[in-house]
Design an enzyme around this catalytic site. Structure first.
Site, PDB file in Angstrom:
ATOM      1  N   ARG A 124       4.671   3.800  -5.892  1.00  5.93           N
ATOM      2  CA  ARG A 124       5.714   4.936  -6.203  1.00  5.93           C
ATOM      3  C   ARG A 124       7.227   4.414  -5.859  1.00  5.93           C
ATOM      4  NH1 ARG A 124       2.137   8.822  -4.807  1.00  5.93           N
ATOM      5  NH2 ARG A 124       0.830   9.492  -6.536  1.00  5.93           N
ATOM      6  N   LYS A 146      17.575  -2.475 -15.827  1.00 13.87           N
ATOM      7  CA  LYS A 146      16.656  -2.196 -17.048  1.00 13.87           C
ATOM      8  C   LYS A 146      15.471  -3.302 -16.640  1.00 13.87           C
ATOM      9  CE  LYS A 146      18.779  -1.012 -21.169  1.00 13.87           C
ATOM     10  NZ  LYS A 146      18.807  -1.288 -22.653  1.00 13.87           N
ATOM     11  N   GLU A 188      24.933 -13.920 -24.342  1.00 13.54           N
ATOM     12  CA  GLU A 188      25.426 -12.662 -23.824  1.00 13.54           C
ATOM     13  C   GLU A 188      26.515 -12.583 -23.307  1.00 13.54           C
ATOM     14  OE1 GLU A 188      23.127 -10.497 -24.449  1.00 13.54           O
ATOM     15  OE2 GLU A 188      21.159 -11.326 -24.191  1.00 13.54           O
ATOM     16  N   LYS A 230      29.449  -5.738 -17.515  1.00 10.49           N
ATOM     17  CA  LYS A 230      28.517  -5.116 -17.335  1.00 10.49           C
ATOM     18  C   LYS A 230      28.114  -3.909 -16.554  1.00 10.49           C
ATOM     19  CE  LYS A 230      23.678  -4.914 -18.169  1.00 10.49           C
ATOM     20  NZ  LYS A 230      22.598  -5.769 -18.585  1.00 10.49           N
ATOM     21  N   GLU A 240      21.780   4.594 -20.907  1.00  9.67           N
ATOM     22  CA  GLU A 240      22.060   4.158 -22.174  1.00  9.67           C
ATOM     23  C   GLU A 240      22.104   5.590 -23.073  1.00  9.67           C
ATOM     24  OE1 GLU A 240      20.551   0.412 -23.360  1.00  9.67           O
ATOM     25  OE2 GLU A 240      20.195   1.158 -25.555  1.00  9.67           O
ATOM     26  N   ARG A 244      26.548   2.404 -23.323  1.00  9.75           N
ATOM     27  CA  ARG A 244      25.776   1.174 -22.991  1.00  9.75           C
ATOM     28  C   ARG A 244      24.814   0.581 -24.157  1.00  9.75           C
ATOM     29  NH1 ARG A 244      21.673   0.328 -17.582  1.00  9.75           N
ATOM     30  NH2 ARG A 244      21.030  -1.929 -18.216  1.00  9.75           N
ATOM     31  N   ASN A 248      24.033  -3.801 -26.991  1.00 10.81           N
ATOM     32  CA  ASN A 248      23.069  -4.128 -28.185  1.00 10.81           C
ATOM     33  C   ASN A 248      23.806  -4.994 -29.277  1.00 10.81           C
ATOM     34  OD1 ASN A 248      20.152  -3.617 -27.791  1.00 10.81           O
ATOM     35  ND2 ASN A 248      20.901  -2.008 -26.885  1.00 10.81           N
ATOM     36  N   HIS A 251      21.787  -7.470 -31.120  1.00 10.60           N
ATOM     37  CA  HIS A 251      20.346  -7.422 -30.598  1.00 10.60           C
ATOM     38  C   HIS A 251      19.643  -6.943 -31.768  1.00 10.60           C
ATOM     39  CE1 HIS A 251      22.083  -8.476 -27.009  1.00 10.60           C
ATOM     40  NE2 HIS A 251      21.031  -8.592 -26.477  1.00 10.60           N
ATOM     41  N   HIS A 255      16.530  -8.870 -32.198  1.00 11.29           N
ATOM     42  CA  HIS A 255      15.038  -8.758 -31.612  1.00 11.29           C
ATOM     43  C   HIS A 255      14.119  -8.766 -32.893  1.00 11.29           C
ATOM     44  CE1 HIS A 255      16.624  -6.197 -28.184  1.00 11.29           C
ATOM     45  NE2 HIS A 255      16.153  -7.364 -27.806  1.00 11.29           N
ATOM     46  N   HIS A 269      16.034 -15.801 -26.784  1.00 14.52           N
ATOM     47  CA  HIS A 269      16.581 -14.540 -26.942  1.00 14.52           C
ATOM     48  C   HIS A 269      17.933 -14.827 -27.277  1.00 14.52           C
ATOM     49  CE1 HIS A 269      17.465 -10.220 -26.320  1.00 14.52           C
ATOM     50  NE2 HIS A 269      18.579 -10.925 -25.401  1.00 14.52           N
TER      51      HIS A 269
HETATM   52  N1  LIG Z   1      16.792  -6.370 -18.285  1.00 17.99           N
HETATM   53  C1  LIG Z   1      17.684  -6.716 -19.123  1.00 17.99           C
HETATM   54  O1  LIG Z   1      18.903  -5.998 -19.181  1.00 17.99           O
HETATM   55  C2  LIG Z   1      17.716  -7.912 -19.845  1.00 17.99           C
HETATM   56  C3  LIG Z   1      18.804  -8.434 -20.761  1.00 17.99           C
HETATM   57  C4  LIG Z   1      18.904  -9.324 -21.458  1.00 17.99           C
HETATM   58  C5  LIG Z   1      17.424 -10.318 -21.329  1.00 17.99           C
HETATM   59  N2  LIG Z   1      16.569  -9.500 -20.773  1.00 17.99           N
HETATM   60  C6  LIG Z   1      15.170 -10.356 -20.982  1.00 17.99           C
HETATM   61  O2  LIG Z   1      15.301 -11.569 -20.184  1.00 17.99           O
HETATM   62  C7  LIG Z   1      14.446 -12.384 -20.675  1.00 17.99           C
HETATM   63  C8  LIG Z   1      14.804 -14.120 -20.941  1.00 17.99           C
HETATM   64  O3  LIG Z   1      15.653 -14.357 -19.591  1.00 17.99           O
HETATM   65  P1  LIG Z   1      15.911 -15.875 -19.385  1.00 17.99           P
HETATM   66  O4  LIG Z   1      16.559 -16.407 -20.559  1.00 17.99           O
HETATM   67  O5  LIG Z   1      16.288 -16.022 -18.084  1.00 17.99           O
HETATM   68  O6  LIG Z   1      14.251 -16.374 -19.469  1.00 17.99           O
HETATM   69  P2  LIG Z   1      13.176 -16.898 -18.316  1.00 17.99           P
HETATM   70  O7  LIG Z   1      12.963 -16.106 -17.243  1.00 17.99           O
HETATM   71  O8  LIG Z   1      11.992 -17.136 -19.165  1.00 17.99           O
HETATM   72  O9  LIG Z   1      13.977 -18.433 -18.017  1.00 17.99           O
HETATM   73  C9  LIG Z   1      14.137 -19.407 -18.966  1.00 17.99           C
HETATM   74  C10 LIG Z   1      13.234 -20.722 -18.409  1.00 17.99           C
HETATM   75  O10 LIG Z   1      14.311 -21.226 -17.511  1.00 17.99           O
HETATM   76  C11 LIG Z   1      13.594 -21.722 -16.139  1.00 17.99           C
HETATM   77  N3  LIG Z   1      14.454 -21.409 -15.214  1.00 17.99           N
HETATM   78  C12 LIG Z   1      14.855 -20.419 -14.550  1.00 17.99           C
HETATM   79  N4  LIG Z   1      15.994 -20.778 -13.746  1.00 17.99           N
HETATM   80  C13 LIG Z   1      15.902 -22.095 -13.847  1.00 17.99           C
HETATM   81  C14 LIG Z   1      16.953 -23.157 -13.105  1.00 17.99           C
HETATM   82  N5  LIG Z   1      18.076 -22.715 -12.417  1.00 17.99           N
HETATM   83  N6  LIG Z   1      16.701 -24.276 -13.408  1.00 17.99           N
HETATM   84  C15 LIG Z   1      15.851 -24.656 -14.325  1.00 17.99           C
HETATM   85  N7  LIG Z   1      14.854 -23.933 -14.965  1.00 17.99           N
HETATM   86  C16 LIG Z   1      15.090 -22.484 -14.671  1.00 17.99           C
HETATM   87  C17 LIG Z   1      12.104 -20.489 -16.204  1.00 17.99           C
HETATM   88  O11 LIG Z   1      11.165 -20.984 -15.555  1.00 17.99           O
HETATM   89  C18 LIG Z   1      12.140 -20.452 -17.609  1.00 17.99           C
HETATM   90  O12 LIG Z   1      11.175 -21.471 -17.960  1.00 17.99           O
HETATM   91  C19 LIG Z   1      13.661 -11.955 -21.766  1.00 17.99           C
HETATM   92  O13 LIG Z   1      12.332 -11.389 -21.703  1.00 17.99           O
HETATM   93  C20 LIG Z   1      14.700 -10.607 -22.174  1.00 17.99           C
HETATM   94  O14 LIG Z   1      14.138  -9.681 -22.933  1.00 17.99           O
HETATM   95  C21 LIG Z   1      16.352  -8.568 -20.102  1.00 17.99           C
HETATM   96 ZN   LIG Z   2      20.315  -9.724 -24.599  1.00 14.36          ZN
END
Ligand SMILES: NC(=O)c1ccc[n+]([C@@H]2O[C@H](COP(=O)([O-])OP(=O)(O)OC[C@H]3O[C@@H](n4cnc5c(N)ncnc54)[C@H](O)[C@@H]3O)[C@@H](O)[C@H]2O)c1
Ligand SMILES: [Zn+2]
Length: 372
Positions: A124, A146, A188, A230, A240, A244, A248, A251, A255, A269
């Site tokens: 929890r 999030k 972003e 942010k 949101e 907030r 988007n 997005h 998306h 993304h």
């Molecule tokens: N929570 C939120 O507010 C929010 C906002 C935007 C996006 N997201 C989510 O984030 C995700 C995308 O995140 P991402 O682009 O970081 O993807 P990811 O976490 O898949 O990382 C991208 C790739 O880079 C590699 N990697 C990470 N750090 C590294 C480094 N320093 N050196 C070399 N390789 C590295 C990872 O292993 C992966 O293969 C999506 O699922 C999206 O929905 C969430």
């Molecule tokens: Zn985004």
């Protein structure tokens, strides 16, 4: 200890810090002293990040008096799934974690979203810390609480608003990030300029190339500015219910593009968001909200940084189908009463939430960028 920035995130339940510094990774343990409920920290990363960065974090934690453990999940969006969540929770519970155990998410947005959600529901609620290692995670996903996973119904359809105790980012980790991920994360950053800060957009026009070239000062400024933006938006509207949603921008289109490509390697993304920003500005022009010259400025900036000007060719060889894209937008969380809602621009730096955007106008925009 490296030169560091400490940016507070003020939310109704309290406040947490974002630390940003080059070479900060080894100091994570020291920085966490006095901030965690107990001494046990489980560091969770993916199998690409682990060999690169787990060791300094684990050593630093142990040197600071914490008992650290390490878990690894497969890299990639597939780890934001019911299966991966279940495996992670089962592993944690089998190790008899207790309420004072802290989870530390070391990796990109996938790890942050998965580990944050696991922390929200294990026993929890466990404390958690974000140590983002991608540009996207540093400027966006690690801040604001999030968390969640993808389901058959779509991206991020199950999750929780669950804030970390701290966010700690080391810009030096970006030295190993593949250029494609750096460029995706930049979308972003650009978003913050476009949605509410024309001066920052102008700074990006001057310095965007230096950010993508990983010039330390430019990169540091862009990350710090994005985190402040942010943090301010999250402080104003944690759950949101208002402002907030402006985060988007780009997005709704983005998306839908991701949904059609199946969230795979074909379109990341941030790449979808960059294209989505072009489309959102074009839609704003079509609806008479925004001067065409502002949309052109956005296009010029993205072109100058090497983003594709039209939809990239699909791996399948098929055309992008505007009907499928419109259908994918129907599940958007911003929609209400069956009406499509978009974040639109009145100009660079000024955005509004607009409900009831007609499909016909959206279709014309999609077709302008190459959809059938
Ligand atoms: N929570 C939120 O507010 C929010 C906002 C935007 C996006 N997201 C989510 O984030 C995700 C995308 O995140 P991402 O682009 O970081 O993807 P990811 O976490 O898949 O990382 C991208 C790739 O880079 C590699 N990697 C990470 N750090 C590294 C480094 N320093 N050196 C070399 N390789 C590295 C990872 O292993 C992966 O293969 C999506 O699922 C999206 O929905 C969430
Ligand atoms: Zn985004």
């Amino acid at each position: 200890m490296p030169v560091m920035l400490d940016i507070p995130v003020n939310i109704p339940g309290g406040q947490y810090p974002i630390f940003l510094g080059e070479g900060l990774l080894g100091d994570v343990g020291t920085l966490l002293q006095g901030r965690l409920p107990g001494k046990r920290v489980v560091v969770i990363s993916d199998d690409l990040v682990s060999p690169l960065y787990a060791s300094p974090v684990l050593h630093g934690l142990n040197a600071a008096g914490f008992a650290s453990e390490h878990l690894t999940v497969p890299a990639g969006e597939g780890s934001k799934s019911w299966d991966a969540l279940q495996r992670l929770l089962d592993t944690l519970l089998a190790r008899t974690i207790d309420r004072k155990t802290t989870l530390l998410a070391l990796g990109g947005g996938v790890i942050g979203d998965l580990v944050g959600f696991a922390a929200a529901i294990a026993l929890r609620g466990l404390s958690f810390v974000q140590v983002p290692t991608t540009l996207l995670a540093q400027v966006d996903s690690s801040v604001g609480g999030k968390t969640g996973i993808n389901t058959a119904a779509g991206k991020n359809m199950v999750g929780a608003f669950y804030q970390p105790l701290a966010v700690m980012m080391d810009s030096a980790t970006l030295s190993t990030l593949p250029p494609r991920h750096l460029q995706a994360g930049y979308a972003e950053i650009l978003k913050y300029g476009l949605l509410g800060d024309a001066a920052f957009f102008a700074w990006l026009e001057e310095n965007g190339k230096a950010v993508l070239a990983r010039t330390p000062n430019a990169l540091h400024h862009a990350i710090a500015h994005s985190c402040r933006a942010k943090a301010a938006i999250v402080a104003a509207d944690e759950k949101e219910q208002g402002v907030r949603a402006l985060l988007n921008l780009g997005h709704t289109f983005g998306h839908a593009l991701e949904a059609v490509t199946g969230y795979g390697d074909q379109l990341h993304h941030g790449e979808a968001v960059a294209m989505g920003c072009r489309m959102a500005f074009q839609l704003s022009v079509s609806l008479g909200l925004c001067p065409a010259s502002d949309a052109q400025r956005v296009e010029r900036h993205l072109n100058a940084l090497g983003y594709p000007a039209t939809l990239p060719t699909l791996v399948s060889g098929q055309a992008w189908d505007s009907e499928r894209l419109l259908q994918a937008m129907e599940g958007d969380k911003k929609n209400s009463h069956g009406q499509k809602t978009f974040v639109l621009a009145k100009g660079i730096g000024e955005t509004v939430l607009q409900a009831g955007v007609p499909d016909e106008t959206v279709r014309t925009v999609l077709q302008r960028f190459g959809a059938s």
